[in-house]
Enzyme design. Structure first.
Site, PDB file in Angstrom:
ATOM      1  N   THR A  77       0.847  -1.205   0.000  1.00 27.92           N
ATOM      2  CA  THR A  77       0.000   0.000   0.000  1.00 27.92           C
ATOM      3  C   THR A  77       0.881   1.254   0.000  1.00 27.92           C
ATOM      4  O   THR A  77       2.095   1.178   0.206  1.00 27.92           O
ATOM      5  CB  THR A  77      -0.926   0.009   1.226  1.00 27.92           C
ATOM      6  OG1 THR A  77      -0.127  -0.116   2.404  1.00 27.92           O
ATOM      7  CG2 THR A  77      -1.920  -1.130   1.169  1.00 27.92           C
ATOM      8  N   ALA A 100      -4.553  -5.187  -5.120  1.00 28.46           N
ATOM      9  CA  ALA A 100      -5.653  -4.926  -4.175  1.00 28.46           C
ATOM     10  C   ALA A 100      -5.044  -4.302  -2.927  1.00 28.46           C
ATOM     11  O   ALA A 100      -4.014  -4.771  -2.436  1.00 28.46           O
ATOM     12  CB  ALA A 100      -6.382  -6.221  -3.810  1.00 28.46           C
ATOM     13  N   ASN A 102      -6.502  -4.426  -0.301  1.00 23.11           N
ATOM     14  CA  ASN A 102      -6.883  -5.393   0.724  1.00 23.11           C
ATOM     15  C   ASN A 102      -7.371  -6.656   0.022  1.00 23.11           C
ATOM     16  O   ASN A 102      -8.339  -6.611  -0.725  1.00 23.11           O
ATOM     17  CB  ASN A 102      -7.987  -4.810   1.612  1.00 23.11           C
ATOM     18  CG  ASN A 102      -8.190  -5.658   2.842  1.00 23.11           C
ATOM     19  OD1 ASN A 102      -8.315  -6.875   2.745  1.00 23.11           O
ATOM     20  ND2 ASN A 102      -8.215  -5.039   3.993  1.00 23.11           N
ATOM     21  N   PHE A 103      -6.674  -7.753   0.260  1.00 21.45           N
ATOM     22  CA  PHE A 103      -7.006  -9.003  -0.427  1.00 21.45           C
ATOM     23  C   PHE A 103      -8.074  -9.814   0.304  1.00 21.45           C
ATOM     24  O   PHE A 103      -8.396 -10.918  -0.121  1.00 21.45           O
ATOM     25  CB  PHE A 103      -5.740  -9.844  -0.609  1.00 21.45           C
ATOM     26  CG  PHE A 103      -4.953  -9.466  -1.833  1.00 21.45           C
ATOM     27  CD1 PHE A 103      -5.342  -9.914  -3.080  1.00 21.45           C
ATOM     28  CD2 PHE A 103      -3.840  -8.661  -1.742  1.00 21.45           C
ATOM     29  CE1 PHE A 103      -4.639  -9.558  -4.219  1.00 21.45           C
ATOM     30  CE2 PHE A 103      -3.126  -8.289  -2.872  1.00 21.45           C
ATOM     31  CZ  PHE A 103      -3.528  -8.749  -4.116  1.00 21.45           C
ATOM     32  N   HIS A 135      -4.663   0.026  13.255  1.00 20.96           N
ATOM     33  CA  HIS A 135      -3.693  -0.985  12.827  1.00 20.96           C
ATOM     34  C   HIS A 135      -2.554  -1.062  13.829  1.00 20.96           C
ATOM     35  O   HIS A 135      -2.377  -0.171  14.653  1.00 20.96           O
ATOM     36  CB  HIS A 135      -3.117  -0.653  11.442  1.00 20.96           C
ATOM     37  CG  HIS A 135      -4.023  -1.015  10.324  1.00 20.96           C
ATOM     38  ND1 HIS A 135      -4.975  -0.144   9.845  1.00 20.96           N
ATOM     39  CD2 HIS A 135      -4.145  -2.158   9.583  1.00 20.96           C
ATOM     40  CE1 HIS A 135      -5.636  -0.732   8.860  1.00 20.96           C
ATOM     41  NE2 HIS A 135      -5.158  -1.951   8.679  1.00 20.96           N
ATOM     42  N   HIS A 136      -1.738  -2.102  13.669  1.00 20.08           N
ATOM     43  CA  HIS A 136      -0.557  -2.303  14.523  1.00 20.08           C
ATOM     44  C   HIS A 136       0.448  -1.151  14.383  1.00 20.08           C
ATOM     45  O   HIS A 136       0.452  -0.434  13.371  1.00 20.08           O
ATOM     46  CB  HIS A 136       0.115  -3.631  14.160  1.00 20.08           C
ATOM     47  CG  HIS A 136       0.397  -3.769  12.693  1.00 20.08           C
ATOM     48  ND1 HIS A 136       1.534  -3.270  12.108  1.00 20.08           N
ATOM     49  CD2 HIS A 136      -0.341  -4.312  11.692  1.00 20.08           C
ATOM     50  CE1 HIS A 136       1.507  -3.519  10.820  1.00 20.08           C
ATOM     51  NE2 HIS A 136       0.372  -4.142  10.529  1.00 20.08           N
ATOM     52  N   LYS A 139       2.841  -0.377  11.173  1.00 21.07           N
ATOM     53  CA  LYS A 139       2.340   0.060   9.856  1.00 21.07           C
ATOM     54  C   LYS A 139       2.872   1.449   9.549  1.00 21.07           C
ATOM     55  O   LYS A 139       2.728   2.376  10.344  1.00 21.07           O
ATOM     56  CB  LYS A 139       0.800   0.045   9.857  1.00 21.07           C
ATOM     57  CG  LYS A 139       0.236   0.316   8.485  1.00 21.07           C
ATOM     58  CD  LYS A 139      -1.216  -0.073   8.395  1.00 21.07           C
ATOM     59  CE  LYS A 139      -1.794   0.248   7.033  1.00 21.07           C
ATOM     60  NZ  LYS A 139      -1.097  -0.433   5.920  1.00 21.07           N
ATOM     61  N   GLY A 145      -4.331   1.761   3.221  1.00 20.86           N
ATOM     62  CA  GLY A 145      -4.796   1.670   1.833  1.00 20.86           C
ATOM     63  C   GLY A 145      -6.259   1.242   1.795  1.00 20.86           C
ATOM     64  O   GLY A 145      -7.043   1.708   0.958  1.00 20.86           O
ATOM     65  N   THR A 146      -6.637   0.355   2.716  1.00 20.35           N
ATOM     66  CA  THR A 146      -8.023  -0.111   2.763  1.00 20.35           C
ATOM     67  C   THR A 146      -8.965   1.031   3.124  1.00 20.35           C
ATOM     68  O   THR A 146     -10.036   1.188   2.516  1.00 20.35           O
ATOM     69  CB  THR A 146      -8.156  -1.229   3.819  1.00 20.35           C
ATOM     70  OG1 THR A 146      -7.228  -2.235   3.480  1.00 20.35           O
ATOM     71  CG2 THR A 146      -9.556  -1.798   3.867  1.00 20.35           C
TER      72      THR A 146
END
Ligand code: NAD
Length: 243
Positions: A77, A100, A102-103, A135-136, A139, A145-146
């Site tokens: 991302t 993607a 997010n996959f 998020h953790h 990152k 990105g999501t």
């Protein structure tokens, strides 16, 4: 299928496990300390490359794979400002690219729900909307990105919103009426939470997706590699999911 990996961090390791479980072989693994492996016979023999590295390095990997006729799946991302340039190079090389942010199949369904909710909210302007992503602490980019993809989905459906206003949850920015605020938090080892909340004076409506680990992303990336084999063009989750 012969798979080569670029990036052997948290995602690279998870992808390796799932690819092997699904009967594929990993013919080459390239990380920051062995970039020369990109030119190896083993790497160039791959049917598909899967790339999960960093925002600063991803585009050079895409270019390399396009120029060498290697289909590439990437989930890195933070590089999307260069999307047009990447598509130009891919086209010139007649390459194959699956991207993607997010996959996860669950996130894909969540995005469809969010777009539907945004469409409904066009008729109800007493609700304002905002997003939160957690998020953790490792990152590097924010918003995720999501979160950006989800926000673009909302902007494309909800007529009263036109801009995205990301901020860290320690800040309190002024958000214009046509702005969609995204509050970003970095906590512990959280794999990824995205919450979308519509709020009026009388009630609130929230939807949330919470990942339990990285397996969902890795599984989706391996499915994408299987999907991409033998194809030319640029593909995303919508192509693979069929809705
Ligand atoms: P990570 O930090 O654990 O791993 C990144 C790896 O890339 C490291 O091993 C690093 O050494 C390697 N690397 C850096 N520069 C390189 C180079 N020039 N050549 C080869 N390798 C290089 O990170 P991660 O959790 O594996 O995530 C990687 C990327 O994927 C991030 O951008 C993250 O946001 C993204 N991500 C996307 C999804 C998705 O579904 N699309 C899911 C999780 C993570």
């Amino acid at each position: 299928m012969k798979i080569a990996l670029i990036g052997y961090g948290k995602m690279g390791h998870e992808i390796e496990k799932i690819a092997l479980q699904r009967g594929h072989s990993i013919v080459s693994i390239v990380d920051r300390d062995n970039p020369e492996a990109l030119a190896s016979e083993a790497f160039l023999s791959a049917d598909v490359v899967i790339e999960f590295t960093t925002p600063d390095t991803a585009v050079q990997h895409y270019t390399y794979c396009f120029e060498h006729g290697l289909p590439i799946v990437s989930g890195t991302t933070g590089w999307l400002a260069r999307r047009e340039e990447v598509e130009r190079v891919r086209k010139a090389c007649d390459g194959a690219f699956f991207y993607a942010s997010n996959f996860s199949v669950g996130v894909y369904i969540f995005d469809l729900m969010s777009r539907h909710l945004a469409r409904l909210m066009n008729a109800h302007d007493t609700y304002d909307v905002r997003m939160e992503e957690v998020h953790h602490i490792h990152k590097k980019d924010h918003p995720s990105g999501t979160a950006l993809s989800l926000a673009e989905g909302i902007l494309s459906e909800l007529e009263r919103k036109a801009t995205i206003v990301p901020f860290l949850d320690s800040e309190t920015p002024a958000i214009p009426a046509d702005g969609l605020g995204i509050a970003c938090s970095r906590e512990g080892e959280v794999p990824g939470i995205h919450r979308i909340r519509y709020e009026s004076d009388i009630d609130s409506i929230s939807i949330e997706h919470s990942a339990k680990g990285r397996q969902g992303f890795a599984f989706g990336a391996v499915l994408a590699a299987e999907y991409l084999k033998g194809k030319k063009g640029t593909f995303g989750m919508k192509d693979m999911m069929g809705v």
